[in-house]
Design an enzyme around this catalytic site. Structure first.
Site, short mmCIF file in Angstrom:
data_model
loop_
_atom_site.label_atom_id
_atom_site.label_comp_id
_atom_site.label_asym_id
_atom_site.label_seq_id
_atom_site.Cartn_x
_atom_site.Cartn_y
_atom_site.Cartn_z
N GLN A 125 50.01 16.72 7.69
CA GLN A 125 50.33 18.06 7.17
C GLN A 125 51.81 18.16 6.79
OE1 GLN A 125 48.78 21.39 9.43
NE2 GLN A 125 50.37 22.74 8.62
N CYS A 162 43.09 14.12 7.53
CA CYS A 162 44.11 13.57 8.42
C CYS A 162 44.02 12.04 8.42
CB CYS A 162 43.90 14.16 9.81
SG CYS A 162 44.05 13.01 11.15
N GLU A 163 45.15 11.38 8.17
CA GLU A 163 45.09 9.93 8.03
C GLU A 163 44.93 9.22 9.37
OE1 GLU A 163 48.62 8.74 6.00
OE2 GLU A 163 49.82 8.61 7.83
N HIS A 164 45.08 9.94 10.47
CA HIS A 164 44.91 9.30 11.78
C HIS A 164 43.45 9.25 12.22
CE1 HIS A 164 49.32 10.51 12.70
NE2 HIS A 164 49.24 9.36 12.07
N HIS A 165 42.64 10.20 11.75
CA HIS A 165 41.24 10.26 12.19
C HIS A 165 40.24 10.33 11.04
CE1 HIS A 165 43.65 11.97 15.56
NE2 HIS A 165 42.80 11.28 16.30
N HIS A 199 43.26 21.63 12.26
CA HIS A 199 42.93 20.20 12.25
C HIS A 199 41.67 19.96 13.06
CE1 HIS A 199 46.72 18.48 10.48
NE2 HIS A 199 47.00 19.76 10.63
N CYS A 214 40.35 17.26 13.84
CA CYS A 214 40.48 16.16 14.80
C CYS A 214 40.97 16.69 16.15
CB CYS A 214 41.40 15.06 14.27
SG CYS A 214 43.09 15.59 13.96
ZN LIG Z 1 43.99 13.67 13.19
#
Ligand SMILES: [Zn+2]
Length: 206
Positions: free
Chosen positions: A137, A95-98, A165, A167
């Site tokens: 995703q 996941c590119e956010h976490h 996920h 995260c």
């Molecule tokens: Zn994430």
């Protein structure tokens, strides 16, 4: 599926070429994380951790340095023109956010045109090339679908991904095992609700 590990690993010396992974830089960052959380990066159990994590990130982002089109090579001499469904392709992405993993299954359905079909292993490699990048995703799902639609030129494509996920599930935002489901629908599947329903029923087994 990691047969080309030697290609995707970066180099630790100064001969690194542009576009290769800078393993030293990642390792320095991991050392900072360890210090940031109050750990001692020099204690025995952690001594090789920065380098190990750097190798892992090189592998988990190997798809950034791969051309997805190399996997779209149709099998020749085919007459098949009925719907093809490949279920349960395992995917693992970040996941590119976490920068936390999300893992799950990818299902691909398509209706071949002029008998152009793709081997199951090629489909899996295509999914893997896009999964081994920093992803969302939704984007992963549409990138697989769009690439197949453009390069295999089928009458329709449908891609469904179910993933957990970490995260969310590791942090208690969502219960462990909670699945996020995304889909991308193109061509004939988009125009014909009955074909789409048929594919979805075959994918979900309902
Ligand atoms: Zn994430």
């Amino acid at each position: 599926m990691s047969a080309k590990l030697t290609d995707i690993k970066g180099k630790r010396d100064k001969t690194r070429r542009p576009g290769e992974v800078d393993l030293d830089r990642i390792a320095r960052g991991v050392r900072l994380i360890l210090e940031g959380i109050g750990e001692d990066p020099n204690r025995e159990g952690l001594r090789d951790t920065p380098e190990r994590v750097a190798d892992m990130y090189a592998e988990l982002t190997a798809g950034m340095r791969e051309d997805p089109s190399q996997h779209v090579v149709p099998l020749s001499g085919n007459k098949h023109d009925e719907m093809v469904i490949v279920k349960d392709i395992s995917i693992a992405s970040l996941c590119e956010h976490h920068l936390a993993p999300f893992v799950g299954k990818c299902h691909i359905a398509y209706i071949p045109k002029k008998g152009k079909i793709l081997g199951v292993s090629k489909l899996a490699r295509l999914a893997e090339t896009f999964a081994r990048r920093l992803q969302l995703q939704e984007r992963l799902t549409s990138e697989i679908a769009n690439t197949l639609f453009e390069l295999l030129d089928p009458l329709g494509v449908m891609v469904v991904i179910e993933a957990e996920h970490t995260c969310m599930t590791l942090r208690g935002v969502k219960k462990s095992g909670a699945m996020t489901v995304t889909s991308a629908v193109l061509g004939g599947f988009r125009k014909d609700p009955r074909t789409r329903a048929e594919a979805m029923a075959l994918i979900t087994g309902k």
